[in-house]
Motif scaffolding. Sequence first.
Motif, mmCIF file in Angstrom:
data_model
loop_
_atom_site.group_PDB
_atom_site.id
_atom_site.type_symbol
_atom_site.label_atom_id
_atom_site.label_comp_id
_atom_site.label_asym_id
_atom_site.label_seq_id
_atom_site.Cartn_x
_atom_site.Cartn_y
_atom_site.Cartn_z
ATOM 1 N N ASP A 19 0.836 -1.199 0.000
ATOM 2 C CA ASP A 19 0.000 0.000 0.000
ATOM 3 C C ASP A 19 0.868 1.245 0.000
ATOM 4 O O ASP A 19 2.096 1.166 0.069
ATOM 5 C CB ASP A 19 -0.917 0.009 1.230
ATOM 6 C CG ASP A 19 -2.073 -0.968 1.104
ATOM 7 O OD1 ASP A 19 -2.664 -1.042 0.010
ATOM 8 O OD2 ASP A 19 -2.382 -1.640 2.100
ATOM 9 N N ASP A 20 0.236 2.399 -0.011
ATOM 10 C CA ASP A 20 0.976 3.657 0.031
ATOM 11 C C ASP A 20 1.619 3.836 1.404
ATOM 12 O O ASP A 20 1.280 3.136 2.366
ATOM 13 C CB ASP A 20 0.047 4.835 -0.296
ATOM 14 C CG ASP A 20 -1.054 4.973 0.737
ATOM 15 O OD1 ASP A 20 -0.874 5.725 1.709
ATOM 16 O OD2 ASP A 20 -2.103 4.296 0.577
ATOM 17 N N THR A 23 -0.692 4.495 4.574
ATOM 18 C CA THR A 23 -1.445 3.306 4.992
ATOM 19 C C THR A 23 -0.539 2.304 5.694
ATOM 20 O O THR A 23 -0.887 1.769 6.753
ATOM 21 C CB THR A 23 -2.111 2.649 3.770
ATOM 22 O OG1 THR A 23 -2.966 3.614 3.150
ATOM 23 C CG2 THR A 23 -2.912 1.422 4.168
ATOM 24 N N GLU A 24 0.622 2.053 5.133
ATOM 25 C CA GLU A 24 1.554 1.078 5.714
ATOM 26 C C GLU A 24 2.073 1.543 7.075
ATOM 27 O O GLU A 24 2.136 0.759 8.020
ATOM 28 C CB GLU A 24 2.723 0.811 4.768
ATOM 29 C CG GLU A 24 2.340 0.086 3.491
ATOM 30 C CD GLU A 24 2.040 -1.397 3.687
ATOM 31 O OE1 GLU A 24 2.140 -1.915 4.813
ATOM 32 O OE2 GLU A 24 1.714 -2.045 2.682
#
Length: 101
Positions: A19-20, A23-24
């Motif tokens: 994910d981006d 998000t991570e």
Amino acid sequence: MVFSRTLNSVAGNARLATDDLATEVGRLRRQPGEGVVSLGGAGLAAIAEDLIDEYRQFVNPIILGNGTPYFPPLAQPLDLRLTESRILSSRVVYLRYQRMR
């Protein structure tokens, strides 16, 4: 956690981010443990997402004349407080800053 634009897989204990960055990092922050440490350059300096609580810089001055800015342009100044500094050699200085919120 490895963030890469070119890798399809990683070995050992590492996990490839899917994910981006925001998000991570949010997912990592919700896990138990001491915190998240990032080793990287300008591509991971995610100030815009308000993800970074502490900055640790190693300054090794070399005059290049150009390059990639480490920090993106900001709408508001980011207030930082110097919490540690060390001279590591005749050329390298370590600086540790914390966000003032």
